[in-house]
Design an enzyme around this catalytic site. Sequence first.
Site, PDB file in Angstrom:
ATOM      1  N   GLU A 124       0.820  -1.208   0.000  1.00  0.00           N
ATOM      2  CA  GLU A 124       0.000   0.000   0.000  1.00  0.00           C
ATOM      3  C   GLU A 124       0.854   1.260   0.000  1.00  0.00           C
ATOM      4  O   GLU A 124       0.385   2.342  -0.370  1.00  0.00           O
ATOM      5  CB  GLU A 124      -0.930  -0.008   1.215  1.00  0.00           C
ATOM      6  CG  GLU A 124      -2.217   0.756   1.001  1.00  0.00           C
ATOM      7  CD  GLU A 124      -3.250   0.474   2.070  1.00  0.00           C
ATOM      8  OE1 GLU A 124      -4.338  -0.010   1.727  1.00  0.00           O
ATOM      9  OE2 GLU A 124      -2.969   0.743   3.260  1.00  0.00           O
ATOM     10  N   HIS A 155       8.346 -26.455   0.104  1.00  0.00           N
ATOM     11  CA  HIS A 155       7.803 -27.583  -0.657  1.00  0.00           C
ATOM     12  C   HIS A 155       6.817 -27.105  -1.709  1.00  0.00           C
ATOM     13  O   HIS A 155       6.145 -27.926  -2.345  1.00  0.00           O
ATOM     14  CB  HIS A 155       7.150 -28.589   0.295  1.00  0.00           C
ATOM     15  CG  HIS A 155       8.129 -29.230   1.222  1.00  0.00           C
ATOM     16  ND1 HIS A 155       8.651 -30.484   1.016  1.00  0.00           N
ATOM     17  CD2 HIS A 155       8.715 -28.772   2.357  1.00  0.00           C
ATOM     18  CE1 HIS A 155       9.501 -30.784   1.984  1.00  0.00           C
ATOM     19  NE2 HIS A 155       9.560 -29.748   2.820  1.00  0.00           N
ATOM     20  N   LYS A 168     -13.625   0.953  -3.699  1.00  0.00           N
ATOM     21  CA  LYS A 168     -14.637   1.365  -2.736  1.00  0.00           C
ATOM     22  C   LYS A 168     -15.737   2.196  -3.396  1.00  0.00           C
ATOM     23  O   LYS A 168     -16.928   2.031  -3.089  1.00  0.00           O
ATOM     24  CB  LYS A 168     -13.996   2.170  -1.598  1.00  0.00           C
ATOM     25  CG  LYS A 168     -13.129   1.345  -0.665  1.00  0.00           C
ATOM     26  CD  LYS A 168     -12.602   2.209   0.475  1.00  0.00           C
ATOM     27  CE  LYS A 168     -11.737   1.415   1.436  1.00  0.00           C
ATOM     28  NZ  LYS A 168     -11.215   2.262   2.531  1.00  0.00           N
TER      29      LYS A 168
END
Length: 470
Positions: free
Chosen positions: A304, A325, A439
């Site tokens: 951010e 792995h 938003k």
Amino acid sequence: MLNGQIIFDYNAMMADQIGEYGLTPEALDALQEPLKKVHADLQNRSGKGADFLGFLDLPQVSEATLNEIQATADEIANTSDMHLILGIGGSYLGARALFEALCHPYHNQLPRTQRNGRPRIYFEGNNLDTDALQGLMDLLPETQPASLAETFSINVISKSGGTLETAAVFRLLRERAEQCYGDEAAQHIVATTDASKGKLKKLADDKGYKTFVIPDDVGGRYSVLTPVGLLPAAVMGIDIHQLIQGAKDMAALCQSDDLHQNPAYLYAALQYLSYTAGRGVSVMNIWDKALEYVGFWYDQLCAESVGKEDQGRIPLTGVCTRDLHSRGQELQEGPRNTVITNIALGQSHHTLMLQEDPENADELNYLAGKTVHHMLNQAFEATNFAYASAGRPNMRFILKKRSAYTLGALFYLLEVATVAEGYLMDINPLDQPGVESYKNFMFGLLGREDKADYKARFEQRTTPKVEYQL
């Protein structure tokens, strides 16, 4: 001072250790003058986004403030056995990192006596997941609690009170609290929010909730050392004085404008040079499962802050040896676009050792007398030597032990480093304009009148010509 509580080793970033894919001392030295400018901008509060540099001063919090936070935390712990922490992003990840790192790994499953009288801790308001929220609500009483074991309290964390995920969940849980506690519900709710404005502040004042302040000059992802992180930590039983002391001692180191004396500037320089050399993916390999959320906290801090203006490296978190792995193959032999930061412990809290087995059916007797932590440490050394041998840049922070003190120091170091890196990139690392895009469309689709234009834009989109239903 820190006195060796954290070791920062970047040898395997350098060309003399890993060859042509490493950095040179000359390249680091060339950043000395730009970093002196960065230092001046931080000290004088003259850089981009300077209005949000208040996090630099958080280690200077007063003893009276810490004592007030501790007193409230103790009251919460004494009167509830479930504590719900509601927040998202920077209002959530720091507290979650502290909980995972410093509390028992099965804290909520322990009886209260083994939790030192602290409540079970639950995190919500960080998503819009119906089933997860319902699962939490299933744990809560629906009527006046009959015993301490059924009691719950809420800490809602939001600067504006307008963050949808947190606000919607808080409405539901506030209604449950009012259903259970009636007129006394306010005594079981704390709001951590703005000092004077916003929806949550008004609601808290109207309802009579105890409140703590998120400073105006501290952004969410830099707020772990404010009541955003300190109050949850104190409720959990974490020593917030030591958390702040670690940050304070790290802040003293960060007063130098010399990148070789300032660990935050050195880390920023190493990441900046790696990014400009084409390594746009940064992996934080965590060598202690309890520190995984420290990696997630840093993911947000980094992404951010520096991911803007078509720039910025992509941060990822892995836990080792688990992720060796899966992701280990790519880190060893994939594209040369990655730099690795390791976070490891010098010592574990416990000792577990394999014993000799007369039958040796699993052929593990060569490990007899060796601790599990020793095995992990050898895997750590082997992995990073393999990376270095293949010319894969990596560095390490080794915490002498996992403690409130070392975490406070590490949080502060990474925050300063992130802002310094952003300033080297000539961006504002303290805003997040891109977050507002989704938003606006989301609020429009949900029917907020002031976002109707975004809904109209969405509805005018080109719809897919083909949709496969499998």
